[in-house]
Each structure stands twice: as C-alpha cells, then as structure tokens.
Design a protein around this motif. Structure first.
Motif, short mmCIF file in Angstrom:
data_model
loop_
_atom_site.label_atom_id
_atom_site.label_comp_id
_atom_site.label_asym_id
_atom_site.label_seq_id
_atom_site.Cartn_x
_atom_site.Cartn_y
_atom_site.Cartn_z
N GLN A 95 0.81 -1.24 -0.10
CA GLN A 95 0.16 -0.07 0.03
C GLN A 95 0.70 1.23 -0.11
N ALA A 96 1.93 1.31 0.71
CA ALA A 96 2.92 2.00 0.67
C ALA A 96 3.59 2.77 -0.67
N LEU A 97 3.83 1.48 -1.36
CA LEU A 97 4.36 1.97 -2.67
C LEU A 97 3.49 2.46 -3.60
N ARG A 98 2.32 1.90 -3.52
CA ARG A 98 1.16 2.66 -4.34
C ARG A 98 0.85 3.88 -3.85
N GLU A 99 0.61 4.28 -2.84
CA GLU A 99 0.26 5.69 -2.31
C GLU A 99 1.43 6.49 -2.53
N LEU A 100 2.77 6.13 -2.52
CA LEU A 100 3.79 6.91 -3.08
C LEU A 100 3.81 7.27 -4.47
N ALA A 101 3.42 6.60 -5.22
CA ALA A 101 3.47 6.84 -6.71
C ALA A 101 2.28 7.67 -6.70
N ARG A 102 1.08 7.50 -6.26
CA ARG A 102 0.10 8.43 -6.29
C ARG A 102 0.24 9.80 -5.72
N VAL A 103 1.03 9.92 -4.75
CA VAL A 103 1.42 11.25 -4.37
C VAL A 103 2.24 11.86 -5.19
N LEU A 104 3.12 11.16 -5.81
CA LEU A 104 3.99 11.94 -6.73
C LEU A 104 3.45 12.52 -8.00
N VAL A 105 2.48 11.42 -8.47
CA VAL A 105 1.65 11.99 -9.67
C VAL A 105 0.87 13.17 -9.35
N ALA A 106 0.42 13.26 -8.19
CA ALA A 106 -0.55 14.50 -7.92
C ALA A 106 0.25 15.65 -7.66
N CYS A 107 1.56 15.45 -7.43
CA CYS A 107 2.74 16.65 -7.33
C CYS A 107 3.14 16.90 -8.47
N GLY A 108 2.75 16.37 -9.74
CA GLY A 108 2.99 16.56 -10.97
C GLY A 108 4.67 16.09 -11.43
N VAL A 109 4.80 15.14 -10.68
CA VAL A 109 6.41 14.59 -10.84
C VAL A 109 6.27 13.97 -12.07
N PRO A 110 7.08 14.22 -13.12
CA PRO A 110 7.11 13.44 -14.55
C PRO A 110 7.90 11.88 -14.41
N GLY A 111 7.28 10.78 -14.52
CA GLY A 111 7.94 9.76 -14.43
C GLY A 111 8.11 9.11 -13.09
N ARG A 112 8.77 7.74 -12.94
CA ARG A 112 8.84 7.15 -11.65
C ARG A 112 10.14 7.52 -11.05
N PRO A 113 10.48 7.84 -9.81
CA PRO A 113 11.80 7.89 -9.30
C PRO A 113 12.47 6.81 -9.30
#
Length: 243
Positions: A95-113
């Motif tokens: 769940q943490a990994l999914r939520e981190l990805a969701r947060v970064l998308v919401a912040c407009g981060v392009p791509g996966r870190p």
C-alpha cells in the motif's frame, strides 16, 4: 506549466517529495527532518496540531496528509478554505508503494523516481532467514503502547521474519500493561527510536531476560526513500534468527 505549491503534513511524504522534486514544498511540519535541506519551506506546526491559518496563507495547490498521522478536523478546515487535500492510507508495504506513486503523480512529478524502484526491488528480494521470531514492539511508554493490528511497521517486520505478538489485537496501537507485555510469550522486544525515543538506557531494562533490538524508527515507520535501505538496516539491528 507552473509547478504546484505543496504543503506536507507527513514527514515520510515530505522526504519523498523533497528528494524527488526539490522546490515544490512551501510548507512542512516541525517533525519533517529529512532531507536536511528543505529549501526554506515554512514550518507550520506539528502533524497533530498544524496551523491551518498559516497553511492557508501559503496558498498551496495541494496538501499531503495521512489518515493515521493527521486529524480529520484540521483536514476539513483546509478543505473548507478551498484547498485540495490528498489523504493517504498506509498499513502495508504494498500500500505504501502505491500511495507514494499516487502522491508523486498528484505533485506533477514526471515519471517514476529511481528510489521508488529501488525500494520495491529491495523488499522483493527479502527472504526470512531462520525460524520466525515473536516480538513485542513498543512505540511508547508511560503508558506502554505497542504495535497492534494492520500497521506498516508490523508488515515490514513480518517480511523480515519477526511476528508481532499483538498483530491480532483489536486495536492498532493498544495500551498494554507492562506485566502483560512481559508475559506475551515473545522471543524479542523491538524498540524503535520514534515516536518514543527508546535507547540502550531507556527501554531494554523493562524486559529483563528478553533480547532487545534497538532499531532506527525512520527505517521501520517511514515510507519514502529510506525504504530502499531499510531491509539491510533493520536486518543489522535485529538479532540473528535461530536456525
């Protein structure tokens, strides 16, 4: 496109955003300690008592929160002021990994870190070594509180072969008398340094005869870049499992 102005009410999410997209954060809590340089982001109080008026003055496009760490009335006040609030729920590693990805998308981060891929790979490679151990995991004393059911830290320990003695308790963070903790049939007591700062001189003495593992609370309870090194760090702190 103008980058969003972000306020984080969660230290783990502060680190995740700051490491991935420096400059987005305009406000963070007093408990946000990583990374060391937060680019002059304003301090807006604690996770449980943020200054909602000060947050509003910052004119954020997004406030990051967590259903466990932050109080609903504070989040409702921010929404009432017209601010978008993203509330995460993190009770397992997946769940943490999914939520981190969701947060970064919401912040407009392009791509996966890269750090998120490294964290996923590091935990995917974990295999329990030896027989499972049963542990009591205090998170506070005076009164004593321990990890109960459905906790992120409990999930990480389980993946490392450490079973939480109170994983079936009806409460997520139950208050349990010390005598009951001593009689829980545990093989081990795990003592993180946050939220209560257990140390070699403050914690182990309450569990005579029981091996004590002092662990870095950030690697046990934070979900963010620290997850990539957490398996190795926690393994070094935990006593070797019996074969």
């Amino acid at each position: 496109m103008t980058p969003p102005r972000v306020v984080s009410l969660v230290p783990s999410l502060t680190e995740a955003v700051a490491v991935t997209a420096p400059g987005l954060l305009v406000g963070v809590t007093d408990w946000c300690t990583h990374p060391a340089d937060l680019g002059g982001a304003a301090r807006i109080g604690g996770t449980k008592n943020p200054d909602t008026a000060a947050i509003t003055v910052l004119r954020p496009d997004l406030v990051l929160a967590n259903e466990e760490e932050n109080r609903a009335p504070d989040l409702d006040a921010l929404r009432a002021a017209g601010i978008e609030v993203l509330v995460t729920e993190v009770r397992t590693l997946d769940q943490a990994l999914r939520e981190l990805a969701r947060v970064l998308v919401a912040c407009g981060v392009p791509g996966r870190p890269r750090w998120l891929d490294e964290a996923e790979a590091a935990w995917a490679a974990v295999r329990p070594d030896g027989s499972p151990r049963r542990a009591v995991v205090p998170v506070w004393r005076r009164p004593w509180m321990v990890l109960g059911r459905d906790t992120f830290a409990g999930d990480l320990l389980a993946r490392l072969g450490v079973a939480n003695a109170y994983a079936d308790h009806p409460d997520r963070y139950p208050r349990v008398p010390l005598d009951d903790l001593r009689d829980a049939g545990a093989d081990l007591v795990v003592l993180p340094d946050e939220p209560y700062r257990f140390t070699a001189d403050d914690g182990p003495e309450a569990f005579p005869g029981l091996p004590a593992a002092l662990v870095d609370g950030r690697h046990l309870t934070w979900y963010g870049p620290s997850l990539a090194e957490a398996p190795a760090v926690l393994r070094r702190a935990l006593p070797a499992a019996p074969r």
